[in-house]
Write an enzyme that holds these catalytic residues in place. Structure first.
Site, PDB file in Angstrom:
ATOM      1  N   LYS A  80       6.635  -0.732  38.594  1.00  0.00           N
ATOM      2  CA  LYS A  80       6.037  -1.977  39.083  1.00  0.00           C
ATOM      3  C   LYS A  80       6.409  -2.158  40.551  1.00  0.00           C
ATOM      4  CE  LYS A  80       5.876  -6.791  37.356  1.00  0.00           C
ATOM      5  NZ  LYS A  80       6.344  -7.625  36.222  1.00  0.00           N
ATOM      6  N   SER A 156       3.101  -9.918  33.777  1.00  0.00           N
ATOM      7  CA  SER A 156       2.727  -9.510  35.114  1.00  0.00           C
ATOM      8  C   SER A 156       2.815  -8.014  35.358  1.00  0.00           C
ATOM      9  CB  SER A 156       3.608 -10.233  36.136  1.00  0.00           C
ATOM     10  OG  SER A 156       4.976  -9.870  35.980  1.00  0.00           O
ATOM     11  N   SER A 180       6.656 -10.478  30.603  1.00  0.00           N
ATOM     12  CA  SER A 180       5.829  -9.600  31.428  1.00  0.00           C
ATOM     13  C   SER A 180       5.906  -8.120  31.087  1.00  0.00           C
ATOM     14  CB  SER A 180       6.168  -9.801  32.912  1.00  0.00           C
ATOM     15  OG  SER A 180       5.709 -11.053  33.350  1.00  0.00           O
TER      16      SER A 180
END
Length: 465
Positions: A80, A156, A180
């Site tokens: 990420k 996310s 997330s």
């Protein structure tokens, strides 16, 4: 082995270590697959091809010299984009952060995976500043669900879920503050591990909510989660989290079976405000585990509300200067919630923190009687891209805020969770949370591995070719 897009990390590592395939061949094939397919999914924001191939060549040279390779030898992975990657600005899904100077060194968890001989291939799309459950990014575009490109990947860590489901890499790292890792794992049909709060170092990552942030792996097999988790454990002086480090890293025991484990299903709050098929997925796994017990996690709705208050307040504090100086450069949906957090009365937050202490003690009491609790990961399957509302229990609610209704009460007190994908007879997957007591990740992994072996949970690669 030629189809590295569908191979597991464990399979790749075994093949590279034994010399059946070279790390360069694996890496170049994966980079080609990313170049060919990611335009449809939009999971990557940065691909570090030169670095990856150089690392692969170094591993191949080491093996040619007769050196033993690490447990993740030649395994391509991605992170990420809130993880520091040397040479790249750490954008954290934002427009503002991409103007930062490039990171001088890798985040701790990247360094630890590479110490186990994994190979970083790039950074992944995410919701702006991790304040998102949809996988839709205003600046970099949405990550699409590889199993149906018209649907959300979840957030996310949407790029992380998309990359795994599309077979672009076998292993990724994400973050989980309120859900997330678990939400995109559920929507994209892959496995995710949110460890105990503080178990894995946050050194070299861009924060969201310091008292709630977790980091962890996502993969297409439980064994791969365990391999990555084991490689990343250990204390780190760069970690901003002050947590009990008194537990030595332990080899994951995913092959130990589930004999003697006491399993329960979360009732009450976790048995309403969702589609019937979300609860049916939990019942299916509970039945397979011989579970007949239901427990009530007390005040879960209040826990979710408290997590929301703390998230808004701490997030606003972190971004206050950016909000004042560059408010127009935020995604409005993120900016407005942060502004609300900035004007929140301090007594609200103080009460939420006091309640948090009570809630943690009450939930830990449950683990005196059970070892594992099952709960839905999301209230429904992946919504469509751009969908703003859905109906839960007859009430129309915003999608963005409510995809995490079942994950927030769990991360609020830092419990370890393995999210596992359940596939109904048709359509998109659902996710189930396997929740354990603090520091007992191996218990959740054991249960997940058992269910995987029984064929009840699986993470197939989407058909994009």
């Amino acid at each position: 082995m030629t189809d590295f897009g569908t191979a597991s990390a464990a399979e790749i590592a075994s093949a590279v270590s034994a010399g059946r395939v070279g790390a360069h061949a694996v890496t170049s094939t994966v980079l080609e697959r990313i170049a060919r397919l990611d335009g449809r999914v939009n999971s990557f924001t940065d691909v570090v091809s030169e670095r990856a191939l150089a690392r692969a060549d170094a591993l191949d040279a080491a093996r040619a010299r007769g050196e033993a390779l690490g447990p993740l030898a030649g395994v391509p992975f991605a992170v990420k984009n809130l993880f520091d990657v040397a040479g790249l600005p750490t954008r954290a899904g934002s427009k503002i952060n991409r103007e930062r100077a490039p990171a001088e060194r890798d985040a701790t968890l990247i360094a630890r995976l590479e110490a186990a001989d994994a190979i970083l291939v790039g950074a992944l799309n995410m919701g702006e500043y991790a304040y998102d459950f949809t996988g839709e990014n205003l600046h970099d575009g949405p990550t699409r669900n590889p199993h149906d490109l018209g649907h959300m990947s979840g957030g996310s860590s949407g790029g992380s879920g998309g990359a795994i489901a599309a077979g672009l890499v076998p292993l990724v790292l994400g973050s989980d503050t309120n859900g997330s890792i678990r939400v995109p794992s559920a929507l994209c049909g892959c496995f995710g591990l949110k460890p105990t709060y503080g178990r894995l170092s946050r050194g070299g990552t861009f924060p969201f909510v310091g008292s709630l942030d977790h980091l962890g792996p996502m993969a297409r097999s439980v064994e791969d989660l365990a391999l990555a988790f084991d490689a990343m454990q250990g204390p780190d002086p760069a970690d901003p989290v002050v947590a009990d480090r008194g537990i030595e890293p332990t080899a994951p025991t995913v092959d130990s079976g589930i004999g003697g484990l006491r399993v329960a299903v979360a009732g009450g709050y976790f048995a309403r405000s969702g589609d019937p098929e979300a609860f049916e997925a939990v019942r299916t796994l509970a039945s397979a585990l011989g579970c007949e017990r239901t427990v009530d996690i007390p005040e879960a709705a209040r826990a979710r509300a408290s997590a929301y208050l703390i998230t808004a307040a701490e997030g606003a504090t972190l971004h206050l200067d950016r909000l004042r100086e560059r408010g127009g450069d935020f995604d409005p949906a993120v900016r407005d919630r942060l502004i609300a957090g900035a004007v929140m009365p301090a007594p609200f937050v103080e009460r939420a923190q006091r309640f948090r202490r009570w809630y943690r003690a009450a939930v830990l009491d449950l683990f005196r009687e059970v070892d594992v609790i099952l709960a839905p990961a999301t209230p429904c399957r992946a919504p469509r891209l751009g969908q703003k509302t859905f109906v839960l229990d007859g009430v129309e609610l915003p999608v963005r805020a409510n995809l995490g209704i079942f994950t927030q009460p769990i991360s609020f007190i830092g419990l370890p969770v393995v999210a596992v994908p359940v596939w109904p007879d048709d359509g998109l997957p659902l996710g189930v949370q396997i929740i354990a007591a603090p520091w007992r990740e191996e218990v959740a992994l054991r249960v997940a591995r058992h269910l995987e072996r029984e064929g009840l949970v699986r993470a197939p690669v989407a058909k994009l070719d």
